[in-house]
Write a protein that holds these residues in place. Structure first.
Motif, PDB file in Angstrom:
ATOM      1  N   LEU A  19       0.821  -1.217   0.000  1.00  0.00           N
ATOM      2  CA  LEU A  19       0.000   0.000   0.000  1.00  0.00           C
ATOM      3  C   LEU A  19       0.850   1.261   0.000  1.00  0.00           C
ATOM      4  O   LEU A  19       0.563   2.220  -0.716  1.00  0.00           O
ATOM      5  N   LEU A  20       1.912   1.259   0.801  1.00  0.00           N
ATOM      6  CA  LEU A  20       2.763   2.446   0.893  1.00  0.00           C
ATOM      7  C   LEU A  20       3.548   2.682  -0.387  1.00  0.00           C
ATOM      8  O   LEU A  20       3.796   3.831  -0.755  1.00  0.00           O
ATOM      9  N   GLN A  21       3.922   1.615  -1.072  1.00  0.00           N
ATOM     10  CA  GLN A  21       4.642   1.805  -2.326  1.00  0.00           C
ATOM     11  C   GLN A  21       3.730   2.474  -3.354  1.00  0.00           C
ATOM     12  O   GLN A  21       4.168   3.327  -4.110  1.00  0.00           O
ATOM     13  N   GLU A  22       2.454   2.116  -3.324  1.00  0.00           N
ATOM     14  CA  GLU A  22       1.493   2.703  -4.256  1.00  0.00           C
ATOM     15  C   GLU A  22       1.059   4.106  -3.827  1.00  0.00           C
ATOM     16  O   GLU A  22       0.756   4.949  -4.665  1.00  0.00           O
ATOM     17  N   ASN A  23       1.000   4.347  -2.508  1.00  0.00           N
ATOM     18  CA  ASN A  23       0.486   5.616  -2.003  1.00  0.00           C
ATOM     19  C   ASN A  23       1.163   5.973  -0.677  1.00  0.00           C
ATOM     20  O   ASN A  23       0.605   5.730   0.394  1.00  0.00           O
ATOM     21  N   PRO A  24       2.365   6.567  -0.723  1.00  0.00           N
ATOM     22  CA  PRO A  24       3.114   6.859   0.501  1.00  0.00           C
ATOM     23  C   PRO A  24       2.453   7.891   1.409  1.00  0.00           C
ATOM     24  O   PRO A  24       2.806   7.994   2.580  1.00  0.00           O
ATOM     25  N   GLU A  25       1.465   8.618   0.903  1.00  0.00           N
ATOM     26  CA  GLU A  25       0.815   9.650   1.705  1.00  0.00           C
ATOM     27  C   GLU A  25      -0.330   9.117   2.557  1.00  0.00           C
ATOM     28  O   GLU A  25      -0.985   9.887   3.254  1.00  0.00           O
ATOM     29  N   MET A  26      -0.607   7.829   2.492  1.00  0.00           N
ATOM     30  CA  MET A  26      -1.711   7.277   3.278  1.00  0.00           C
ATOM     31  C   MET A  26      -1.496   7.568   4.756  1.00  0.00           C
ATOM     32  O   MET A  26      -0.389   7.431   5.272  1.00  0.00           O
ATOM     33  N   GLU A  30      -6.014   5.488   7.422  1.00  0.00           N
ATOM     34  CA  GLU A  30      -6.337   4.890   6.119  1.00  0.00           C
ATOM     35  C   GLU A  30      -5.668   3.527   5.954  1.00  0.00           C
ATOM     36  O   GLU A  30      -6.288   2.581   5.457  1.00  0.00           O
ATOM     37  N   PHE A  60       5.200  15.293   4.126  1.00  0.00           N
ATOM     38  CA  PHE A  60       4.144  15.297   3.116  1.00  0.00           C
ATOM     39  C   PHE A  60       3.885  16.757   2.798  1.00  0.00           C
ATOM     40  O   PHE A  60       3.083  17.422   3.429  1.00  0.00           O
ATOM     41  N   ALA A  70       4.860  11.281   4.916  1.00  0.00           N
ATOM     42  CA  ALA A  70       4.796  10.294   3.838  1.00  0.00           C
ATOM     43  C   ALA A  70       5.674   9.131   4.294  1.00  0.00           C
ATOM     44  O   ALA A  70       6.739   9.336   4.876  1.00  0.00           O
TER      45      ALA A  70
END
Length: 117
Positions: A19-26, A30, A60, A70
């Motif tokens: 998940l973090l590789q796809e969206n580090p700002e989660m 979330e 971020f 992030a």
């Protein structure tokens, strides 16, 4: 022999890294919702991944709240994610094969019952 707890922990780490590789700002909230664990559990997992050097904190910059971070995978984190992906896939394929076998046995049982009725 890997314990069930270790497998669950590894699966959680894999899912978080993915998940973090796809969206580090989660946000942690979330991430917790996406992975299916508590916010406290995600906090623990993130700290473990940071301590292992798999994830690093970055600012971020787009956030109004400058306290947001992030979570960026390190090169070591990307490599570990690849290893976890291979083990995860191997386990899931084994589960899939076992499930297919069980389904076929249940179908055979139903066929036998239907012939007798």
């Amino acid at each position: 022999m890997t314990s069930k707890r270790t497998k669950l922990q590894e699966d959680t780490h894999f899912r978080v890294l993915r998940l973090l590789q796809e969206n580090p700002e989660m946000s942690q909230r979330e991430l917790a919702a996406a992975v299916g664990v508590s916010v406290g559990g995600i906090h623990y997992v993130l700290n473990a991944l940071i301590e292992k050097g798999l994830v690093k904190l970055g600012n971020f910059t787009a956030a109004e709240d400058k306290r947001r971070y992030a979570y960026v995978l390190t090169p070591r984190g990307i490599k570990e994610k690849s290893l976890l992906t291979a083990r995860f896939l191997k386990r899931k394929l084994a589960e899939y094969e076992a499930l297919k076998e069980e389904i076929e046995q249940l179908r055979d049982d139903l066929r036998k019952v239907q012939v007798i009725d």
